[in-house]
Design an enzyme around this catalytic site. Structure first.
Site, mmCIF file in Angstrom:
data_model
loop_
_atom_site.group_PDB
_atom_site.id
_atom_site.type_symbol
_atom_site.label_atom_id
_atom_site.label_comp_id
_atom_site.label_asym_id
_atom_site.label_seq_id
_atom_site.Cartn_x
_atom_site.Cartn_y
_atom_site.Cartn_z
ATOM 1 C CD GLN A 23 33.279 37.460 33.553
ATOM 2 O OE1 GLN A 23 32.546 38.429 33.341
ATOM 3 N NE2 GLN A 23 34.219 37.471 34.479
ATOM 4 C CD GLN A 63 36.012 37.879 30.078
ATOM 5 O OE1 GLN A 63 35.859 39.043 29.723
ATOM 6 N NE2 GLN A 63 36.312 37.543 31.316
ATOM 7 C CG ASP A 64 34.807 33.301 30.505
ATOM 8 O OD1 ASP A 64 36.030 33.284 30.289
ATOM 9 O OD2 ASP A 64 34.313 33.657 31.580
ATOM 10 N NE ARG A 119 43.683 35.421 31.957
ATOM 11 C CZ ARG A 119 43.179 36.502 32.540
ATOM 12 N NH1 ARG A 119 43.972 37.305 33.235
ATOM 13 N NH2 ARG A 119 41.900 36.790 32.425
#
Length: 542
Positions: free
Chosen positions: A339, A361-362, A459
């Site tokens: 993250q 990511q993120d 998701r």
């Protein structure tokens, strides 16, 4: 035939006592409203609490509320519900402060408590905004955000729950969350059913067959014009003549709670700093000299001691009315760091145009409230567009970038992870006229081993996750299933994932997972800027 024994006569003292008791009960009943009256507090409260997700806590809070009128209106009941939720915040803050004060030797718990304190302050602010809002849509947006901040406070503590003090705080936050959810549910009910509380019912979503009240607008109605900004108030540069060398310095020079756009012109260059736009700095505008030319960059990530995902943002914005144009927000921590946020926004009525968000990511944390992104480029790997805001992405270029050093191993990447925790929150991600593709490097890797590198539209990060793609072009690396589970069956019965007229080799509607939907044309207008984020009130129209 059996004969009953004659009854003994009552004693004079007992007769007197029974007479006094009967008279007392009669006088008490005279002071009470008739139970059949729909305007009596018990009936009004009972009806109102039918809308709540936590009806027992709803009834207890409203029944004990000291200043509720004897015949409360819908507005009275909602005001009492919001006030009951707000009344619990000082206790929650005190508990979080105590955890923080006792955690100096534990950096992760200290960070969790500090973030919790920030979230509770934001929750108090947004509950106040909800109570004073002139329009129900605004009241609902603010109450939904207040609920999010309480949840995030609880969630932060969950990861450091190794003391009785933390466990006690989490338990209190559970009860506070229920009160706020109930207030939000009542606002939803008033918006949907009107002031007759006997008609109220709990919040529903598209998954329940409820599409909202404003369905007449078409998708084309969401077109908006270019936001016109005034000349720069301050300039920032790396070298040469300007007002500041640091973007953060310029932000702090802006007036508090400004009512017009305060424009900070950021000249070409790479600015290695983390930037925070606090809640009192409203209507701040960052204007750069182009994507890849004006770059604000950092490398904070959640693998660092004492940092959570929230704390990793290169640029974090809380002040309402934030605008950004013609620049890049970047986090260079890399895929192994997990993250690592490039941009985080809690800014209501935020407009982002021609901005690049670069990370893994993120990358883009669209955390709360109402935001619009136009003509942006968003790059990342895992869940790289995430949060619990009501955000519209219009004409954006969404690119998956390589995640693994060894491409032969393959990987799965979800573009989005929306985090709605309550069906009453008016939040979700709407992608309109966007392209989902891979970067040049990713496309090269994909072609070497197709289907080992799998891209999904999203998701479910949280139970009521909501994401839709309208008229978007999906490249070949988008898997035929379209959407990816989070964990087992979690949220599959409560999320809403939908598409309308997806195009391109990745638009295989017949192969989509059974828990996603193809949106019918008559419902597309629900996701227009006017309906979804009330954009006609704050985004310029063509």
């Amino acid at each position: 035939m059996r004969h009953r024994k004659p009854l003994k006569p009552l004693s004079p003292l007992l007769l007197i006592a029974m007479t006094i008791l009967t008279l007392s009960l009669f006088l008490l009943l005279l002071r009470l409203p008739l139970s059949s009256s729909i305007n009596s507090p018990p009936s009004a409260i009972s009806n109102a609490c039918r809308a709540a997700r936590f009806p027992s806590s709803c009834a207890a809070a409203l029944s004990s509320y000291p200043s509720l009128p004897s015949s409360p209106s819908a507005a009275d009941l909602i005001a009492a519900a919001l006030s009951s939720a707000a009344a619990g915040l000082p206790t929650a803050k005190s508990m979080a402060q105590s955890i923080f004060s006792s955690s100096s030797s534990n950096p992760n718990r200290s960070t969790a408590a500090r973030n919790c304190l920030d979230d509770l302050s934001l929750s108090a602010r947004r509950l106040s905004d909800s109570a004073s809002a002139a329009f129900l849509a605004d009241s609902r947006a603010f109450a939904g955000a207040a609920l999010l901040y309480q949840y995030d406070c609880w969630s932060a503590l969950k990861y450091v729950n190794n003391t009785s003090e933390v466990a006690k705080a989490m338990s209190f936050l559970d009860s506070l969350y229920a009160l706020t959810s109930n207030a939000l549910a009542m606002i939803n009910a008033l918006q949907r059913f009107g002031p007759d509380v006997s008609l109220w019912a709990p919040p529903q979503t598209e998954r329940d067959g409820y599409w909202g009240e404003s369905t007449a607008a078409t998708a084309a109605a969401s077109a908006i014009g270019r936001l016109v900004l005034p000349p720069p108030d301050l300039t920032v540069c790396i070298t040469g003549e300007c007002d500041h060398r640091s973007v953060q310095e310029a932000v702090m020079q802006a007036p508090d709670y400004g009512t017009r756009h305060f424009v900070i012109y950021i000249k070409e260059g790479v600015y290695r700093e983390t930037v925070q736009v606090p809640i009192e700095k409203t209507n701040i505008a960052f204007v750069g000299e182009g994507m890849g030319k004006t770059v604000i960059t950092g490398d904070l990530n959640a693998q660092m001691t004492g940092l959570s995902t929230y704390n990793t943002a290169t640029v974090g914005v809380t002040g309402d009315g934030f605008v950004a144009r013609n620049l890049t927000f970047e986090n260079t921590a890399g895929p192994k760091a997990h993250q690592a946020v490039a941009f985080r926004s809690d800014s209501d009525h935020s407009v982002i145009e021609w901005v690049e968000f670069s990370g893994h990511q993120d990358t883009l944390y669209a955390r709360s409230l109402r935001q619009i992104y136009r003509h942006c480029r968003i790059l990342g790997t895992v869940d790289f567009i995430f949060g619990n805001s009501a955000a519209i992405f219009e004409s954006c270029d969404i690119q998956v970038v390589p995640r693994l050093e060894s491409p032969e191993k393959g990987e799965s990447n979800a573009v989005t992870a929306h985090g709605r925790t309550d069906p009453g929150q008016p939040t979700g991600f709407v992608f309109k006229d966007c392209v989902v593709n891979g970067s040049d490097d990713y496309v090269s890797i994909y072609h070497r081993k197709p289907r080992a590198h799998r891209v999904y539209l999203g998701r479910p990060w949280k139970e009521f996750s909501r994401t839709v793609f309208l008229n978007c072009y999906l490249e070949e690396m988008v898997m035929p299933q379209g959407w990816l589970p989070w964990r087992g069956e979690f949220a599959l019965a409560t999320l809403f994932y939908g598409e309308y007229e997806s195009k391109g080799p990745g638009a295989n509607s017949s192969a989509r997972v059974s828990w996603s939907s193809q949106i019918m044309a008559e419902h597309v207008g629900v996701y227009s800027a006017e309906n979804f984020i009330q954009g006609n009130g704050w985004v310029p129209a063509d």
